[in-house]
Scaffold this motif. Structure first.
Motif, PDB file in Angstrom:
ATOM      1  N   PHE A   1      -7.156   3.015   4.416  1.00 52.66           N
ATOM      2  CA  PHE A   1      -6.186   2.187   5.131  1.00 52.66           C
ATOM      3  C   PHE A   1      -5.702   1.089   4.200  1.00 52.66           C
ATOM      4  O   PHE A   1      -6.471   0.488   3.468  1.00 52.66           O
ATOM      5  N   SER A   2      -4.405   0.810   4.289  1.00 59.54           N
ATOM      6  CA  SER A   2      -3.800  -0.211   3.443  1.00 59.54           C
ATOM      7  C   SER A   2      -3.321  -1.371   4.306  1.00 59.54           C
ATOM      8  O   SER A   2      -4.006  -1.745   5.253  1.00 59.54           O
ATOM      9  N   SER A   3      -2.126  -1.908   4.024  1.00 61.18           N
ATOM     10  CA  SER A   3      -1.629  -3.055   4.775  1.00 61.18           C
ATOM     11  C   SER A   3      -1.358  -2.723   6.232  1.00 61.18           C
ATOM     12  O   SER A   3      -1.356  -3.602   7.081  1.00 61.18           O
ATOM     13  N   THR A   4      -1.130  -1.460   6.556  1.00 59.88           N
ATOM     14  CA  THR A   4      -1.011  -0.999   7.939  1.00 59.88           C
ATOM     15  C   THR A   4      -1.818   0.283   8.070  1.00 59.88           C
ATOM     16  O   THR A   4      -2.125   0.936   7.074  1.00 59.88           O
ATOM     17  N   ALA A   5      -2.134   0.647   9.304  1.00 62.88           N
ATOM     18  CA  ALA A   5      -2.970   1.826   9.536  1.00 62.88           C
ATOM     19  C   ALA A   5      -2.298   3.124   9.103  1.00 62.88           C
ATOM     20  O   ALA A   5      -2.979   4.115   8.827  1.00 62.88           O
ATOM     21  N   CYS A   6      -0.988   3.132   9.015  1.00 57.35           N
ATOM     22  CA  CYS A   6      -0.281   4.375   8.664  1.00 57.35           C
ATOM     23  C   CYS A   6      -0.177   4.570   7.148  1.00 57.35           C
ATOM     24  O   CYS A   6       0.403   5.542   6.694  1.00 57.35           O
ATOM     25  N   LYS A   7      -0.731   3.655   6.356  1.00 55.30           N
ATOM     26  CA  LYS A   7      -0.664   3.791   4.910  1.00 55.30           C
ATOM     27  C   LYS A   7      -2.070   3.750   4.307  1.00 55.30           C
ATOM     28  O   LYS A   7      -2.980   3.158   4.866  1.00 55.30           O
ATOM     29  N   ALA A   8      -2.234   4.377   3.148  1.00 51.02           N
ATOM     30  CA  ALA A   8      -3.481   4.329   2.378  1.00 51.02           C
ATOM     31  C   ALA A   8      -3.164   3.678   1.032  1.00 51.02           C
ATOM     32  O   ALA A   8      -2.036   3.746   0.555  1.00 51.02           O
ATOM     33  N   LEU A   9      -4.166   3.060   0.431  1.00 47.47           N
ATOM     34  CA  LEU A   9      -3.959   2.421  -0.869  1.00 47.47           C
ATOM     35  C   LEU A   9      -4.417   3.361  -1.976  1.00 47.47           C
ATOM     36  O   LEU A   9      -5.551   3.846  -1.966  1.00 47.47           O
ATOM     37  N   TYR A  10      -3.524   3.626  -2.920  1.00 46.11           N
ATOM     38  CA  TYR A  10      -3.793   4.481  -4.059  1.00 46.11           C
ATOM     39  C   TYR A  10      -3.627   3.688  -5.350  1.00 46.11           C
ATOM     40  O   TYR A  10      -3.013   2.624  -5.363  1.00 46.11           O
ATOM     41  N   GLN A  11      -4.141   4.285  -6.443  1.00 45.74           N
ATOM     42  CA  GLN A  11      -3.894   3.727  -7.760  1.00 45.74           C
ATOM     43  C   GLN A  11      -3.549   4.872  -8.702  1.00 45.74           C
ATOM     44  O   GLN A  11      -4.178   5.941  -8.655  1.00 45.74           O
ATOM     45  N   CYS A  12      -2.568   4.627  -9.545  1.00 52.09           N
ATOM     46  CA  CYS A  12      -2.173   5.619 -10.543  1.00 52.09           C
ATOM     47  C   CYS A  12      -3.109   5.504 -11.737  1.00 52.09           C
ATOM     48  O   CYS A  12      -3.347   4.400 -12.250  1.00 52.09           O
ATOM     49  N   ARG A  13      -3.644   6.633 -12.189  1.00 53.93           N
ATOM     50  CA  ARG A  13      -4.536   6.626 -13.354  1.00 53.93           C
ATOM     51  C   ARG A  13      -3.760   6.580 -14.672  1.00 53.93           C
ATOM     52  O   ARG A  13      -4.342   6.319 -15.711  1.00 53.93           O
ATOM     53  N   GLU A  14      -2.442   6.831 -14.616  1.00 49.05           N
ATOM     54  CA  GLU A  14      -1.611   6.786 -15.838  1.00 49.05           C
ATOM     55  C   GLU A  14      -1.079   5.382 -16.088  1.00 49.05           C
ATOM     56  O   GLU A  14      -1.329   4.807 -17.131  1.00 49.05           O
ATOM     57  N   CYS A  15      -0.342   4.834 -15.114  1.00 54.99           N
ATOM     58  CA  CYS A  15       0.259   3.512 -15.332  1.00 54.99           C
ATOM     59  C   CYS A  15      -0.598   2.392 -14.727  1.00 54.99           C
ATOM     60  O   CYS A  15      -0.268   1.222 -14.896  1.00 54.99           O
ATOM     61  N   LEU A  16      -1.673   2.764 -14.043  1.00 53.63           N
ATOM     62  CA  LEU A  16      -2.647   1.833 -13.468  1.00 53.63           C
ATOM     63  C   LEU A  16      -2.103   0.987 -12.306  1.00 53.63           C
ATOM     64  O   LEU A  16      -2.771   0.072 -11.844  1.00 53.63           O
ATOM     65  N   GLU A  17      -0.897   1.276 -11.846  1.00 52.48           N
ATOM     66  CA  GLU A  17      -0.316   0.509 -10.744  1.00 52.48           C
ATOM     67  C   GLU A  17      -0.931   0.943  -9.407  1.00 52.48           C
ATOM     68  O   GLU A  17      -1.038   2.136  -9.124  1.00 52.48           O
ATOM     69  N   PRO A  18      -1.321  -0.014  -8.574  1.00 54.17           N
ATOM     70  CA  PRO A  18      -1.718   0.339  -7.206  1.00 54.17           C
ATOM     71  C   PRO A  18      -0.445   0.541  -6.370  1.00 54.17           C
ATOM     72  O   PRO A  18       0.596  -0.048  -6.672  1.00 54.17           O
ATOM     73  N   PHE A  19      -0.518   1.371  -5.360  1.00 51.19           N
ATOM     74  CA  PHE A  19       0.642   1.592  -4.497  1.00 51.19           C
ATOM     75  C   PHE A  19       0.178   2.086  -3.130  1.00 51.19           C
ATOM     76  O   PHE A  19      -0.907   2.640  -2.987  1.00 51.19           O
ATOM     77  N   ASP A  20       1.030   1.844  -2.134  1.00 55.22           N
ATOM     78  CA  ASP A  20       0.781   2.364  -0.797  1.00 55.22           C
ATOM     79  C   ASP A  20       1.273   3.797  -0.709  1.00 55.22           C
ATOM     80  O   ASP A  20       2.279   4.160  -1.324  1.00 55.22           O
ATOM     81  N   HIS A  21       0.575   4.597   0.064  1.00 53.92           N
ATOM     82  CA  HIS A  21       1.002   5.960   0.368  1.00 53.92           C
ATOM     83  C   HIS A  21       1.132   6.060   1.881  1.00 53.92           C
ATOM     84  O   HIS A  21       0.176   5.767   2.605  1.00 53.92           O
ATOM     85  N   PHE A  22       2.320   6.443   2.353  1.00 56.37           N
ATOM     86  CA  PHE A  22       2.530   6.642   3.782  1.00 56.37           C
ATOM     87  C   PHE A  22       1.890   7.974   4.152  1.00 56.37           C
ATOM     88  O   PHE A  22       2.343   9.022   3.723  1.00 56.37           O
ATOM     89  N   LYS A  23       0.825   7.927   4.932  1.00 58.31           N
ATOM     90  CA  LYS A  23       0.036   9.120   5.223  1.00 58.31           C
ATOM     91  C   LYS A  23       0.790  10.085   6.135  1.00 58.31           C
ATOM     92  O   LYS A  23       1.594   9.679   6.954  1.00 58.31           O
ATOM     93  N   VAL A  24       0.475  11.363   5.987  1.00 63.47           N
ATOM     94  CA  VAL A  24       1.028  12.391   6.866  1.00 63.47           C
ATOM     95  C   VAL A  24       0.325  12.281   8.208  1.00 63.47           C
ATOM     96  O   VAL A  24      -0.902  12.213   8.264  1.00 63.47           O
ATOM     97  N   HIS A  25       1.092  12.235   9.258  1.00 62.63           N
ATOM     98  CA  HIS A  25       0.548  12.178  10.624  1.00 62.63           C
ATOM     99  C   HIS A  25       1.040  13.356  11.407  1.00 62.63           C
ATOM    100  O   HIS A  25       2.127  13.773  11.295  1.00 62.63           O
TER     101      HIS A  25
END
Length: 177
Positions: free
Chosen positions: A153-177
Motif C-alpha cells: 500500500f502506498s499513499s492510497t489503498a489503490c496504489k503500491a509503492l515500487y522502486q526501480c532497480r535501474e534508475c533507483l526512483e521510487p514510484f507509485d503503481h496503480f494496482k489492478v482491481h
C-alpha cells in the motif's frame, strides 16, 4: 463502453442527454479525482451514468474504486458544484457499488496521464476466473521492468509503492482491481 469484458458490458454508461450546450455527462466528466488530480472521474472510470430527467434533475451515477473510498464525498460535492455552476438547479448524485469498479474501466487516456504523472498505470485486466500472475511493473521514469515492490500500500489503498532497480526512483503503481 467497456467492450470485451462480459461482466462490465451490461453496466456501460448510457448515452448523454443534452441540456443547453453541454451534456450532464460532459460537465460531470470535468470533475477530477482529489487523490490523483491529473485524472478526471471519467478517466478513472467511476463516472457510470449521467442524464437529465424529465423533471429537469441532472442525475450522475458514480462508483467508488473501493467501498469506503474517502474521496467519494469530495467527488460528490464537486459534481454537484460543477452542475450547479452550469445552470442545473436540481442535481442528484447516486453512488452505486454494483458492479464493483475495476481498473478495466480506466480509459487509455487516464492510463497515459498516470504514466506522465509518474504513477505506473495498472497492467493486465481484473481477474475473472483464474488469477493472473503479474510479472513486472515498468518504471514510469525509465521504462525498465527491473523493479521491486516496497510496500503493498502506498499513499492510497489503490496504489503500491515500487522502486526501480535501474534508475533507483521510487514510484507509485496503480494496482489492478
Amino acid at each position: 463502453m467497456m467492450a470485451g469484458h462480459p461482466d462490465h458490458d451490461a453496466a456501460a454508461p448510457a448515452a448523454p442527454t443534452h441540456h443547453g450546450e453541454r451534456s450532464v455527462r460532459e460537465i460531470a466528466a470535468t470533475v477530477h479525482d482529489p487523490e490523483i488530480p491529473v485524472l478526471s472521474i471519467q478517466d478513472l472510470g467511476i463516472l457510470r451514468d449521467a442524464r437529465l430527467e424529465e423533471d429537469g434533475t441532472a442525475v450522475v451515477v458514480i462508483t467508488p474504486t473501493y467501498s469506503g473510498c474517502p474521496a467519494m464525498d469530495t467527488i460528490t460535492s464537486d459534481v454537484r458544484e460543477a452542475l450547479r455552476a452550469a445552470g442545473h438547479e436540481q442535481v442528484r448524485v447516486d453512488t452505486v457499488l454494483q458492479p464493483a469498479w475495476t481498473t478495466d474501466w480506466m480509459t487509455e487516456e487516464g492510463r497515459a496521464k498516470l504514466r506522465e504523472y509518474g504513477i505506473a498505470p495498472p497492467t493486465g485486466r481484473a481477474a475473472v476466473g483464474p488469477i493472473a500472475v503479474g510479472l513486472s511493473v515498468k518504471c514510469p521514469q525509465c521504462d525498465s521492468p527491473n523493479t521491486r515492490e516496497m510496500t503493498r500500500f502506498s499513499s492510497t489503498a489503490c496504489k503500491a509503492l515500487y522502486q526501480c532497480r535501474e534508475c533507483l526512483e521510487p514510484f507509485d503503481h496503480f494496482k489492478v482491481h
